[in-house]
Design a protein around this motif. Structure first.
Motif, short mmCIF file in Angstrom:
data_model
loop_
_atom_site.label_atom_id
_atom_site.label_comp_id
_atom_site.label_asym_id
_atom_site.label_seq_id
_atom_site.Cartn_x
_atom_site.Cartn_y
_atom_site.Cartn_z
N ARG A 1 22.87 49.60 -12.17
CA ARG A 1 21.71 49.49 -11.27
C ARG A 1 20.92 50.79 -11.15
NH1 ARG A 1 24.77 46.42 -6.25
NH2 ARG A 1 24.83 44.31 -7.17
N VAL A 2 21.58 51.92 -11.43
CA VAL A 2 20.97 53.23 -11.21
C VAL A 2 20.91 53.99 -12.53
CG1 VAL A 2 21.14 55.41 -9.96
CG2 VAL A 2 21.91 53.27 -8.87
N ARG A 3 19.75 54.55 -12.83
CA ARG A 3 19.59 55.37 -14.03
C ARG A 3 20.31 56.70 -13.86
NH1 ARG A 3 15.28 57.42 -14.01
NH2 ARG A 3 14.09 56.37 -12.37
N PRO A 4 20.96 57.19 -14.92
CA PRO A 4 21.53 58.54 -14.88
C PRO A 4 20.40 59.58 -14.77
CG PRO A 4 22.46 57.26 -16.70
CD PRO A 4 21.30 56.48 -16.16
N ASP A 5 20.75 60.78 -14.39
CA ASP A 5 19.75 61.83 -14.21
C ASP A 5 19.02 62.18 -15.50
OD1 ASP A 5 20.38 62.00 -11.53
OD2 ASP A 5 21.78 63.68 -11.78
N ASP A 6 19.68 62.00 -16.63
CA ASP A 6 19.05 62.34 -17.90
C ASP A 6 18.37 61.14 -18.56
OD1 ASP A 6 21.31 60.91 -18.59
OD2 ASP A 6 21.89 62.25 -20.24
N TRP A 7 17.99 60.17 -17.73
CA TRP A 7 17.33 58.95 -18.21
C TRP A 7 16.08 58.75 -17.37
CZ3 TRP A 7 20.54 53.99 -19.49
CH2 TRP A 7 19.70 52.98 -19.99
N PRO A 8 14.94 59.28 -17.78
CA PRO A 8 13.73 59.22 -16.96
C PRO A 8 13.14 57.82 -16.92
CG PRO A 8 13.18 60.08 -19.11
CD PRO A 8 14.68 59.96 -19.09
N ALA A 9 12.39 57.55 -15.89
CA ALA A 9 11.71 56.27 -15.76
C ALA A 9 10.58 56.18 -16.78
CB ALA A 9 11.15 56.10 -14.36
N THR A 10 10.37 55.01 -17.34
CA THR A 10 9.23 54.77 -18.22
C THR A 10 8.08 54.21 -17.39
OG1 THR A 10 9.82 52.48 -18.74
CG2 THR A 10 10.83 54.22 -20.09
N ARG A 11 6.88 54.26 -17.95
CA ARG A 11 5.72 53.68 -17.28
C ARG A 11 5.92 52.18 -17.05
NH1 ARG A 11 0.97 56.80 -17.54
NH2 ARG A 11 1.62 58.95 -17.10
N TYR A 12 6.51 51.52 -18.04
CA TYR A 12 6.76 50.09 -17.90
C TYR A 12 7.72 49.82 -16.76
CZ TYR A 12 7.94 45.27 -18.86
OH TYR A 12 8.15 43.92 -18.72
N GLU A 13 8.76 50.63 -16.67
CA GLU A 13 9.73 50.45 -15.58
C GLU A 13 9.06 50.60 -14.22
OE1 GLU A 13 13.42 52.89 -13.59
OE2 GLU A 13 13.03 53.16 -15.72
N GLU A 14 8.19 51.59 -14.07
CA GLU A 14 7.50 51.81 -12.80
C GLU A 14 6.65 50.60 -12.43
OE1 GLU A 14 5.48 55.40 -13.69
OE2 GLU A 14 7.21 56.70 -13.24
N LYS A 15 5.97 50.03 -13.41
CA LYS A 15 5.16 48.85 -13.16
C LYS A 15 6.04 47.66 -12.77
CE LYS A 15 1.42 50.15 -16.33
NZ LYS A 15 0.71 49.80 -17.60
N ALA A 16 7.19 47.53 -13.41
CA ALA A 16 8.11 46.43 -13.10
C ALA A 16 8.59 46.52 -11.66
CB ALA A 16 9.29 46.44 -14.06
N ILE A 17 8.92 47.72 -11.21
CA ILE A 17 9.40 47.91 -9.83
C ILE A 17 8.30 47.57 -8.84
CG2 ILE A 17 10.18 49.63 -8.17
CD1 ILE A 17 11.65 51.00 -10.50
N ILE A 18 7.06 48.00 -9.12
CA ILE A 18 5.94 47.67 -8.25
C ILE A 18 5.75 46.16 -8.17
CG2 ILE A 18 3.43 47.83 -8.02
CD1 ILE A 18 3.63 50.65 -9.21
N ALA A 19 6.00 45.47 -9.28
CA ALA A 19 5.85 44.01 -9.31
C ALA A 19 7.04 43.28 -8.71
CB ALA A 19 5.64 43.56 -10.76
N GLY A 20 8.06 44.01 -8.26
CA GLY A 20 9.21 43.41 -7.62
C GLY A 20 10.35 43.06 -8.54
N ARG A 21 10.30 43.53 -9.78
CA ARG A 21 11.38 43.26 -10.73
C ARG A 21 12.33 44.45 -10.78
NH1 ARG A 21 6.74 41.97 -13.61
NH2 ARG A 21 7.02 43.75 -15.02
N LYS A 22 13.63 44.18 -10.75
CA LYS A 22 14.62 45.24 -10.72
C LYS A 22 15.17 45.49 -12.13
CE LYS A 22 16.10 44.41 -5.95
NZ LYS A 22 17.25 44.12 -5.06
N PRO A 23 14.95 46.67 -12.65
CA PRO A 23 15.48 46.97 -13.99
C PRO A 23 17.01 47.09 -13.99
CG PRO A 23 13.67 48.44 -13.39
CD PRO A 23 14.09 47.74 -12.14
#
Length: 237
Positions: free
Chosen positions: A204-226
């Motif tokens: 459920r949680v990204r490791p510290d050395d795994w940055p968020a992608t632009r697509y992931e940020e959009k998915a979270i805003i849309a209510g989808r959990k990566p």
């Protein structure tokens, strides 16, 4: 569906090759910077030593399949300057976006780009030559009749297992639960991979050395959990 990759490729590529017209700077980068970083598409039977792609020796070689707009790849290159990172992406607009990030941050030395399908590259790489691989937010191909187009599956997991070093990490991510279940089903049962998750936070949680992608940020805003999946390549016999 796109046209064939070419008469010598032996594979077909699905999805778009190009989106909106490129801005002037990105068009220029395709003509100037890309030729200095580009890996020609290997033909069947070709062999490619990834160490020879970089001017200076590298501690390790990593591979990102389908890097989108390149933000994750550029972040990894910035934070791991001693690692050679290969990115494969057939979408021209994504390639151009990555080139802009590389030029802005001076990351050209440790990145090489295959502006095409990753499968011919995987077939050309030596056994146990890649220390980490990323397949992040790939096209889920949600229609049942298109499921065999998903990159993580019976066709490509053996390719990845062959080129990954013993103990190398395979990182997968998606916000599409159908694709998540598919990737888990196929990768967990593959004899060469072990899922590292031991508790819910591990996926459920990204490791510290795994940055968020632009697509992931959009998915979270849309209510989808990566979901973030980490596998290791089991030792060879």
């Amino acid at each position: 569906m796109s046209p064939d990759l070419g008469p010598d490729s032996g594979t077909r590529l699905f999805g778009r090759r190009k989106g909106r017209p490129l801005r002037k700077r990105r068009t220029e980068l395709i003509g100037t910077l890309l030729p200095t970083l580009e890996i020609p598409v290997p033909k069947p039977g070709d062999r490619l030593d990834p160490a020879t792609l970089f001017a200076a020796p590298r501690r390790d070689i990593w591979l990102e399949v389908g890097f989108g707009s390149g933000h994750h790849l550029a972040w990894q290159a910035r934070h791991n300057p001693d690692v050679g990172i290969i990115g494969a992406e057939p979408f021209v607009n994504g390639v151009a976006a990555l080139l802009g990030l590389l030029e802005d941050d001076g990351l050209e030395d440790n990145v090489r780009v295959l502006p095409d399908d990753a499968r011919p590259l995987l077939d050309a790489l030596p056994d146990a030559s890649i220390g980490r691989a990323f397949v992040l937010f790939a096209d889920p191909w949600p229609k049942k009749r298109h499921a065999d187009r998903r990159f993580i599956g019976p066709e490509n997991l053996p390719r990845l297992a062959r080129v990954l070093k013993d103990g190398a990490e395979l990182r997968l991510a998606s916000d599409d639960m159908g694709l998540v279940r598919w990737m888990l089903e196929h990768t967990v049962k593959h004899p060469d991979f072990e899922w590292t998750a031991r508790r819910p936070a591990d996926w459920r949680v990204r490791p510290d050395d795994w940055p968020a992608t632009r697509y992931e940020e959009k998915a979270i805003i849309a209510g989808r959990k990566p979901v973030f999946l980490r596998f290791v390549r089991r030792p060879r016999a």
